[in-house]
Scaffold this motif. Structure first.
Motif, mmCIF file in Angstrom:
data_model
loop_
_atom_site.group_PDB
_atom_site.id
_atom_site.type_symbol
_atom_site.label_atom_id
_atom_site.label_comp_id
_atom_site.label_asym_id
_atom_site.label_seq_id
_atom_site.Cartn_x
_atom_site.Cartn_y
_atom_site.Cartn_z
ATOM 1 N N GLU A 169 0.856 -1.181 0.000
ATOM 2 C CA GLU A 169 0.000 0.000 0.000
ATOM 3 C C GLU A 169 0.892 1.232 0.000
ATOM 4 O OE1 GLU A 169 -2.369 -0.421 3.507
ATOM 5 O OE2 GLU A 169 -3.705 -1.883 2.576
ATOM 6 N N ILE A 170 0.599 2.153 -0.903
ATOM 7 C CA ILE A 170 1.420 3.359 -1.058
ATOM 8 C C ILE A 170 0.534 4.557 -0.752
ATOM 9 C CG2 ILE A 170 2.844 4.705 -2.646
ATOM 10 C CD1 ILE A 170 3.053 2.063 -4.327
ATOM 11 N N SER A 171 1.015 5.396 0.160
ATOM 12 C CA SER A 171 0.261 6.601 0.521
ATOM 13 C C SER A 171 1.159 7.817 0.345
ATOM 14 C CB SER A 171 -0.187 6.560 1.980
ATOM 15 O OG SER A 171 -1.026 5.475 2.211
ATOM 16 N N PHE A 172 0.546 8.877 -0.149
ATOM 17 C CA PHE A 172 1.209 10.169 -0.188
ATOM 18 C C PHE A 172 0.438 11.060 0.763
ATOM 19 C CE2 PHE A 172 2.215 8.176 -4.204
ATOM 20 C CZ PHE A 172 3.573 8.399 -4.305
ATOM 21 N N TYR A 174 0.203 14.836 3.100
ATOM 22 C CA TYR A 174 0.598 16.243 3.057
ATOM 23 C C TYR A 174 0.122 16.950 4.320
ATOM 24 C CZ TYR A 174 1.001 21.110 1.663
ATOM 25 O OH TYR A 174 1.313 22.433 1.620
ATOM 26 N N SER A 175 0.977 17.813 4.844
ATOM 27 C CA SER A 175 0.615 18.652 5.977
ATOM 28 C C SER A 175 0.712 20.103 5.535
ATOM 29 C CB SER A 175 1.564 18.420 7.153
ATOM 30 O OG SER A 175 1.393 19.439 8.112
ATOM 31 N N GLU A 176 -0.442 20.769 5.525
ATOM 32 C CA GLU A 176 -0.460 22.183 5.161
ATOM 33 C C GLU A 176 0.242 23.002 6.234
ATOM 34 O OE1 GLU A 176 -3.737 25.562 4.010
ATOM 35 O OE2 GLU A 176 -4.210 23.457 3.596
ATOM 36 N N GLN A 177 0.056 22.593 7.482
ATOM 37 C CA GLN A 177 0.657 23.287 8.628
ATOM 38 C C GLN A 177 2.192 23.312 8.510
ATOM 39 O OE1 GLN A 177 -0.557 21.598 12.391
ATOM 40 N NE2 GLN A 177 1.458 21.952 13.268
ATOM 41 N N ASP A 178 2.789 22.183 8.112
ATOM 42 C CA ASP A 178 4.252 22.085 8.013
ATOM 43 C C ASP A 178 4.767 22.286 6.596
ATOM 44 O OD1 ASP A 178 4.255 21.402 10.714
ATOM 45 O OD2 ASP A 178 4.142 19.262 10.278
ATOM 46 N N ASP A 179 3.847 22.402 5.618
ATOM 47 C CA ASP A 179 4.211 22.440 4.202
ATOM 48 C C ASP A 179 5.174 21.288 3.891
ATOM 49 O OD1 ASP A 179 4.176 23.297 1.583
ATOM 50 O OD2 ASP A 179 5.900 24.631 1.872
ATOM 51 N N ASP A 180 4.717 20.080 4.219
ATOM 52 C CA ASP A 180 5.552 18.896 4.118
ATOM 53 C C ASP A 180 4.767 17.769 3.456
ATOM 54 O OD1 ASP A 180 7.724 17.195 4.529
ATOM 55 O OD2 ASP A 180 7.076 16.634 6.542
ATOM 56 N N SER A 181 5.416 17.053 2.558
ATOM 57 C CA SER A 181 4.823 15.882 1.910
ATOM 58 C C SER A 181 5.640 14.658 2.292
ATOM 59 C CB SER A 181 4.852 16.018 0.389
ATOM 60 O OG SER A 181 4.110 17.129 -0.010
ATOM 61 N N CYS A 182 4.948 13.505 2.444
ATOM 62 C CA CYS A 182 5.628 12.273 2.836
ATOM 63 C C CYS A 182 5.164 11.111 1.971
ATOM 64 C CB CYS A 182 5.342 11.925 4.296
ATOM 65 S SG CYS A 182 5.978 13.134 5.466
ATOM 66 N N LEU A 183 6.044 10.156 1.822
ATOM 67 C CA LEU A 183 5.746 8.913 1.136
ATOM 68 C C LEU A 183 5.699 7.820 2.198
ATOM 69 C CD1 LEU A 183 5.566 6.921 -1.296
ATOM 70 C CD2 LEU A 183 8.076 6.914 -1.272
ATOM 71 N N ASP A 184 4.629 7.047 2.191
ATOM 72 C CA ASP A 184 4.416 5.984 3.166
ATOM 73 C C ASP A 184 4.225 4.679 2.415
ATOM 74 O OD1 ASP A 184 2.484 4.155 4.551
ATOM 75 O OD2 ASP A 184 2.753 5.593 6.167
ATOM 76 N N LEU A 185 5.011 3.671 2.750
ATOM 77 C CA LEU A 185 4.861 2.341 2.167
ATOM 78 C C LEU A 185 4.456 1.378 3.274
ATOM 79 C CD1 LEU A 185 8.024 2.083 -0.106
ATOM 80 C CD2 LEU A 185 5.702 2.657 -0.798
ATOM 81 N N ASN A 187 2.367 1.603 5.723
ATOM 82 C CA ASN A 187 2.325 2.269 7.035
ATOM 83 C C ASN A 187 3.697 2.518 7.643
ATOM 84 O OD1 ASN A 187 -0.493 2.569 7.116
ATOM 85 N ND2 ASN A 187 -0.711 0.434 7.736
ATOM 86 N N ILE A 188 4.679 2.647 6.795
ATOM 87 C CA ILE A 188 6.031 3.022 7.267
ATOM 88 C C ILE A 188 6.448 4.250 6.460
ATOM 89 C CG2 ILE A 188 8.447 2.336 7.461
ATOM 90 C CD1 ILE A 188 7.467 -0.553 7.693
ATOM 91 N N ILE A 189 6.657 5.360 7.169
ATOM 92 C CA ILE A 189 7.076 6.592 6.521
ATOM 93 C C ILE A 189 8.462 6.374 5.925
ATOM 94 C CG2 ILE A 189 7.562 9.059 6.809
ATOM 95 C CD1 ILE A 189 4.655 8.409 7.372
ATOM 96 N N GLN A 190 8.591 6.592 4.628
ATOM 97 C CA GLN A 190 9.877 6.382 3.947
ATOM 98 C C GLN A 190 10.699 7.652 3.878
ATOM 99 O OE1 GLN A 190 10.865 3.233 2.794
ATOM 100 N NE2 GLN A 190 9.063 2.646 3.975
ATOM 101 N N ILE A 191 10.035 8.727 3.462
ATOM 102 C CA ILE A 191 10.750 9.978 3.289
ATOM 103 C C ILE A 191 9.743 11.112 3.257
ATOM 104 C CG2 ILE A 191 10.736 9.927 0.757
ATOM 105 C CD1 ILE A 191 13.669 11.009 0.962
ATOM 106 N N CYS A 192 10.200 12.278 3.711
ATOM 107 C CA CYS A 192 9.390 13.501 3.669
ATOM 108 C C CYS A 192 10.242 14.608 3.069
ATOM 109 C CB CYS A 192 8.932 13.904 5.064
ATOM 110 S SG CYS A 192 7.836 12.713 5.843
#
Length: 195
Positions: A169-172, A174-185, A187-192
């Motif tokens: 399962e692949i999730s992208f 986004y946090s508007e508060q932090d202006d940050d995007s993350c890739l989750d594979l 349920n494990i955060i890979q990179i932001c």
């Protein structure tokens, strides 16, 4: 035609498998500067290279004595080139002597650990043969990784895309508060974008 580099100087001796930079360090006590190896380019020399480097230095001295001792044998070489050749060979000698000094210092450090004559002896380290109470929270903790604590910082992230393949399962997010995007594979955060 050529020149001898001002300090810092870079030296690469491919035949000796060493490369380094030399720089001047001002010594205010004696109002002059001393030369040091400021940086190794690649690996530092090993003790076993000392003989090869000393032989290269000896060969250089023999060749200087053979070819540069009598200027009258080389009258067709212009003075500027002659002095440059002398300056260059002197600079090589200085560089190789610094490497040898460095290796000698390494060898002294290696032997002083064994005989206990170093400024820093093995006594400064804990005795690993001594039993240590391992049930104490000071030495050991069951909570090596607190999953909830570590991933709670991503609770305010919104999933902006979700893809489910046969494998994961692949999730992208986004946090508007932090202006940050993350890739989750799975349920494990890979990179932001923030790290």
């Amino acid at each position: 035609y050529g020149f001898v580099e001002q300090f810092p100087q870079s030296w690469i001796f491919t035949n000796l498998d060493i490369a380094f930079r030399i720089d001047e360090i001002p010594d205010e006590e004696v109002e002059q500067s001393s030369l040091v190896i400021a940086e190794w380019i690649g690996n530092e020399p090993k003790s076993k290279q000392r003989d090869i480097i000393e032989k290269a230095l000896k060969d250089l001295q023999i060749n200087k004595n053979l070819y540069l001792n009598d200027r009258s044998n080389w009258e067709n070489v212009p003075d500027t080139e002659w002095f440059l050749i002398e300056e260059y060979t002197d600079a090589i000698q200085v560089a190789l002597n610094l490497v040898i000094e460095y290796i000698v210092e390494l060898e002294l450090q290696e032997t002083c650990v064994i005989d206990g004559s170093c400024d820093v002896t093995l006594e400064r380290y804990d005795d690993l043969n001594e039993n240590v109470e391992r049930n104490s929270e000071e030495y050991y903790s069951n909570a090596v990784f607190d999953f909830e604590k570590e991933f709670s910082r991503f609770e305010h992230y919104d999933t902006i895309e979700f893809i489910e393949s046969q494998y994961q399962e692949i999730s992208f997010m986004y946090s508007e508060q932090d202006d940050d995007s993350c890739l989750d594979l799975d349920n494990i955060i890979q990179i932001c974008t923030q790290y």
